[in-house]
Write a protein that holds these residues in place. Sequence first.
Motif, PDB file in Angstrom:
ATOM      1  N   GLN A 219     -33.843 -88.520   0.669  1.00  0.00           N
ATOM      2  CA  GLN A 219     -32.458 -88.059   0.476  1.00  0.00           C
ATOM      3  C   GLN A 219     -32.025 -87.118   1.594  1.00  0.00           C
ATOM      4  OE1 GLN A 219     -32.808 -86.169  -3.340  1.00  0.00           O
ATOM      5  NE2 GLN A 219     -32.813 -88.098  -4.483  1.00  0.00           N
ATOM      6  N   ASP A 220     -32.955 -86.283   2.057  1.00  0.00           N
ATOM      7  CA  ASP A 220     -32.620 -85.238   3.029  1.00  0.00           C
ATOM      8  C   ASP A 220     -32.915 -85.632   4.480  1.00  0.00           C
ATOM      9  OD1 ASP A 220     -32.043 -83.780   0.763  1.00  0.00           O
ATOM     10  OD2 ASP A 220     -33.900 -82.609   0.802  1.00  0.00           O
TER      11      ASP A 220
ATOM     12  N   ALA B  62     -31.656 -87.192   7.071  1.00  0.00           N
ATOM     13  CA  ALA B  62     -30.732 -86.913   8.178  1.00  0.00           C
ATOM     14  C   ALA B  62     -30.760 -85.433   8.573  1.00  0.00           C
ATOM     15  CB  ALA B  62     -29.315 -87.338   7.807  1.00  0.00           C
ATOM     16  N   ASP B  63     -30.910 -84.559   7.579  1.00  0.00           N
ATOM     17  CA  ASP B  63     -30.886 -83.116   7.834  1.00  0.00           C
ATOM     18  C   ASP B  63     -32.237 -82.549   8.262  1.00  0.00           C
ATOM     19  OD1 ASP B  63     -28.173 -82.983   7.094  1.00  0.00           O
ATOM     20  OD2 ASP B  63     -28.712 -82.785   4.979  1.00  0.00           O
ATOM     21  N   ILE B  64     -33.332 -83.198   7.848  1.00  0.00           N
ATOM     22  CA  ILE B  64     -34.660 -82.599   8.073  1.00  0.00           C
ATOM     23  C   ILE B  64     -35.528 -83.340   9.078  1.00  0.00           C
ATOM     24  CG2 ILE B  64     -34.747 -81.593   5.758  1.00  0.00           C
ATOM     25  CD1 ILE B  64     -36.822 -83.962   5.176  1.00  0.00           C
ATOM     26  N   LYS B  65     -35.054 -84.487   9.582  1.00  0.00           N
ATOM     27  CA  LYS B  65     -35.945 -85.308  10.419  1.00  0.00           C
ATOM     28  C   LYS B  65     -36.464 -84.556  11.635  1.00  0.00           C
ATOM     29  CE  LYS B  65     -32.167 -87.674  12.737  1.00  0.00           C
ATOM     30  NZ  LYS B  65     -31.413 -88.903  12.810  1.00  0.00           N
ATOM     31  N   GLU B  66     -35.688 -83.616  12.159  1.00  0.00           N
ATOM     32  CA  GLU B  66     -36.124 -82.854  13.337  1.00  0.00           C
ATOM     33  C   GLU B  66     -37.088 -81.727  12.976  1.00  0.00           C
ATOM     34  OE1 GLU B  66     -35.314 -83.998  16.282  1.00  0.00           O
ATOM     35  OE2 GLU B  66     -34.004 -85.508  15.379  1.00  0.00           O
ATOM     36  N   ASN B  67     -37.250 -81.442  11.687  1.00  0.00           N
ATOM     37  CA  ASN B  67     -38.105 -80.321  11.256  1.00  0.00           C
ATOM     38  C   ASN B  67     -39.590 -80.680  11.275  1.00  0.00           C
ATOM     39  OD1 ASN B  67     -35.634 -79.227  10.711  1.00  0.00           O
ATOM     40  ND2 ASN B  67     -35.909 -79.059   8.517  1.00  0.00           N
TER      41      ASN B  67
END
Length: 105
Positions: free
Chosen positions: A14-15, A17-22
Amino acid sequence: MKKYEDLEAKKLSQDFADIKENYIWIDVRTPEEYTNGHIPGSIHIPHDQMELRYQELLPYKEKKLLLICRSGKRSVFAANVLAEHGFPSLFNMKGGMLEWTGPIE
């Protein structure tokens, strides 16, 4: 004591797009499984090669490594191998690709 933290595949999906770089996404499934579909941007090192190939991940040693397999069992094995080699920030995708609903390439 566990050397990694479990993260739910559904929540990561679900997340994404927001967390892929983390995270550094590491797929530890077989070459056939990886070829049939994997999370975009993931690094492929089969779990049974991790002991021989963990050095490939040394450039990412201080980053968050997220280990992925089909169900979340082989990724635990891989996390333990990396922990033995001093990787400090390890995460297991609990539920694995079976529960992943995010993008696949």
